[in-house]
Write an enzyme that holds these catalytic residues in place. Sequence first.
Site, mmCIF file in Angstrom:
data_model
loop_
_atom_site.group_PDB
_atom_site.id
_atom_site.type_symbol
_atom_site.label_atom_id
_atom_site.label_comp_id
_atom_site.label_asym_id
_atom_site.label_seq_id
_atom_site.Cartn_x
_atom_site.Cartn_y
_atom_site.Cartn_z
ATOM 1 N N VAL A 68 0.812 -1.226 0.000
ATOM 2 C CA VAL A 68 0.000 0.000 0.000
ATOM 3 C C VAL A 68 0.843 1.272 0.000
ATOM 4 C CG1 VAL A 68 -2.049 -1.048 1.048
ATOM 5 C CG2 VAL A 68 -0.295 -0.018 2.532
ATOM 6 N N TYR A 156 2.423 4.854 16.167
ATOM 7 C CA TYR A 156 1.156 4.224 15.778
ATOM 8 C C TYR A 156 -0.008 5.211 15.958
ATOM 9 C CZ TYR A 156 -2.429 0.524 15.695
ATOM 10 O OH TYR A 156 -3.509 -0.265 15.392
ATOM 11 N N ALA A 158 0.083 8.485 16.208
ATOM 12 C CA ALA A 158 0.184 9.668 15.335
ATOM 13 C C ALA A 158 -0.348 9.337 13.939
ATOM 14 C CB ALA A 158 1.643 10.120 15.249
ATOM 15 N N LYS A 160 -2.538 7.010 13.181
ATOM 16 C CA LYS A 160 -3.989 6.800 13.252
ATOM 17 C C LYS A 160 -4.722 8.136 13.445
ATOM 18 C CE LYS A 160 -3.848 2.293 12.838
ATOM 19 N NZ LYS A 160 -4.304 1.644 11.595
ATOM 20 N N ILE A 189 -8.360 -6.131 19.543
ATOM 21 C CA ILE A 189 -8.948 -7.197 18.730
ATOM 22 C C ILE A 189 -7.934 -8.345 18.620
ATOM 23 C CG2 ILE A 189 -10.038 -7.772 16.515
ATOM 24 C CD1 ILE A 189 -11.479 -5.477 17.993
HETATM 25 P P1 NAP Z 1 -2.819 -8.184 10.848
HETATM 26 O O1 NAP Z 1 -3.508 -9.444 11.224
HETATM 27 O O2 NAP Z 1 -1.347 -8.086 10.980
HETATM 28 O O3 NAP Z 1 -3.250 -7.779 9.356
HETATM 29 C C1 NAP Z 1 -2.657 -6.700 8.694
HETATM 30 C C2 NAP Z 1 -2.423 -7.084 7.256
HETATM 31 O O4 NAP Z 1 -1.915 -5.913 6.567
HETATM 32 C C3 NAP Z 1 -1.367 -8.177 7.111
HETATM 33 O O5 NAP Z 1 -1.771 -9.142 6.171
HETATM 34 C C4 NAP Z 1 -0.166 -7.404 6.634
HETATM 35 O O6 NAP Z 1 0.735 -8.174 5.846
HETATM 36 C C5 NAP Z 1 -0.819 -6.335 5.778
HETATM 37 N N1 NAP Z 1 0.110 -5.260 5.497
HETATM 38 C C6 NAP Z 1 1.011 -4.686 6.329
HETATM 39 N N2 NAP Z 1 1.728 -3.759 5.695
HETATM 40 C C7 NAP Z 1 1.269 -3.744 4.421
HETATM 41 C C8 NAP Z 1 1.630 -3.008 3.263
HETATM 42 N N3 NAP Z 1 2.620 -2.088 3.284
HETATM 43 N N4 NAP Z 1 0.951 -3.226 2.109
HETATM 44 C C9 NAP Z 1 -0.027 -4.167 2.056
HETATM 45 N N5 NAP Z 1 -0.397 -4.908 3.121
HETATM 46 C C10 NAP Z 1 0.244 -4.700 4.279
HETATM 47 O O7 NAP Z 1 -3.392 -6.971 11.722
HETATM 48 P P2 NAP Z 1 -4.888 -6.597 12.198
HETATM 49 O O8 NAP Z 1 -4.876 -6.624 13.669
HETATM 50 O O9 NAP Z 1 -5.919 -7.317 11.440
HETATM 51 O O10 NAP Z 1 -4.879 -5.049 11.806
HETATM 52 C C11 NAP Z 1 -5.585 -4.531 10.684
HETATM 53 C C12 NAP Z 1 -5.737 -3.039 10.891
HETATM 54 O O11 NAP Z 1 -6.517 -2.806 12.067
HETATM 55 C C13 NAP Z 1 -4.427 -2.285 11.078
HETATM 56 O O12 NAP Z 1 -4.497 -1.044 10.391
HETATM 57 C C14 NAP Z 1 -4.390 -2.061 12.583
HETATM 58 O O13 NAP Z 1 -3.628 -0.920 12.913
HETATM 59 C C15 NAP Z 1 -5.857 -1.859 12.875
HETATM 60 N N6 NAP Z 1 -6.220 -2.076 14.269
HETATM 61 C C16 NAP Z 1 -6.007 -3.300 14.865
HETATM 62 C C17 NAP Z 1 -6.370 -3.468 16.198
HETATM 63 C C18 NAP Z 1 -6.160 -4.776 16.906
HETATM 64 O O14 NAP Z 1 -6.298 -4.812 18.133
HETATM 65 N N7 NAP Z 1 -5.845 -5.864 16.192
HETATM 66 C C19 NAP Z 1 -6.951 -2.416 16.911
HETATM 67 C C20 NAP Z 1 -7.149 -1.193 16.269
HETATM 68 C C21 NAP Z 1 -6.789 -1.034 14.939
HETATM 69 P P3 NAP Z 1 2.050 -8.752 6.571
HETATM 70 O O15 NAP Z 1 1.558 -9.737 7.578
HETATM 71 O O16 NAP Z 1 2.826 -9.358 5.444
HETATM 72 O O17 NAP Z 1 2.718 -7.559 7.211
#
Ligand code: NAP
Length: 254
Positions: A68, A156, A158, A160, A189
Amino acid sequence: MAVDAYDLTARTAFVTGAASGIGRACALLLARAGATVHCADLDLPGLDETAAQIRAEGGTAVPHHVDVTDRTGLRKAVEACERPHIMAAIAGIMHSSPVLETRDEDLDRVLDVNFKGVLYACQEAARLMLAHRIRGSIVTMASGAVDTGGPGLLCYGAAKAAVVQLTKTLATEVGPHGIRVNAVAPGWIRTPMTDRHEAGAQDRIEALMARRSPLGRVGEPEDVAHAVLYLASDASAFMTGQILRPNGGVAMPW
Ligand code: NAP
């Protein structure tokens, strides 16, 4: 309003971060609602798994192996949608370091993925929506960290916070064209990201987070996906510039 408001048949969605966690849950749910889902991620095996799962359920998935932060690559992938109705910009990374130990390269990387990656996705989708006069919906990924702050969360949080500003600003600019822009700001999550980040301490952290929620549990990716489906669909037709918080009622986790 009928429950048909959630019907996405004949719509095309683009989901970043679709190989894992919340992004995968969003891709699956949007496909179950009837959308053709373009799935984008860096993780090729995970991407293929998501697409295979959507197809196994009778849906239509188009995988895009894309970073991305690569604007040109992302543009090509979004253009493959031709007429995107929904953009869910979910991809992100976690980073934690105390303010006094934060290096420029950490800040740059987190801003690149978590803010610029979302910005590029919004720009590419909005351009196509405007060109084709699509009254589309864009959903961005913020975090509860924006409300609370917390130790180690400078980079993180900043990034968001910048996503929240992008969401509100773009909502005002494209709203007159019928395009809506909203953010989700989840609490804790259970995903591969939180597993990695708290390696070895998941049980303790999850128990702590669950105690802080009136609902007594941490979130699952599907909890966020339902919020994204709501914002993506006509059920939220009068919502724009909003931040929806699927966080189990946790107001101040630190
Ligand atoms: P996750 O399971 O690690 O999923 C994130 C996905 O994004 C992974 O497949 C990752 O690929 C991919 N990704 C990372 N960098 C990328 C890039 N430069 N280009 C394309 N894809 C990329 O994490 P998640 O917890 O589902 O998080 C998803 C979103 O929710 C994130 O934006 C996170 O900040 C947000 N969020 C999560 C939580 C929580 O508690 N889990 C809470 C609030 C917000 P790789 O594995 O290869 O890096």
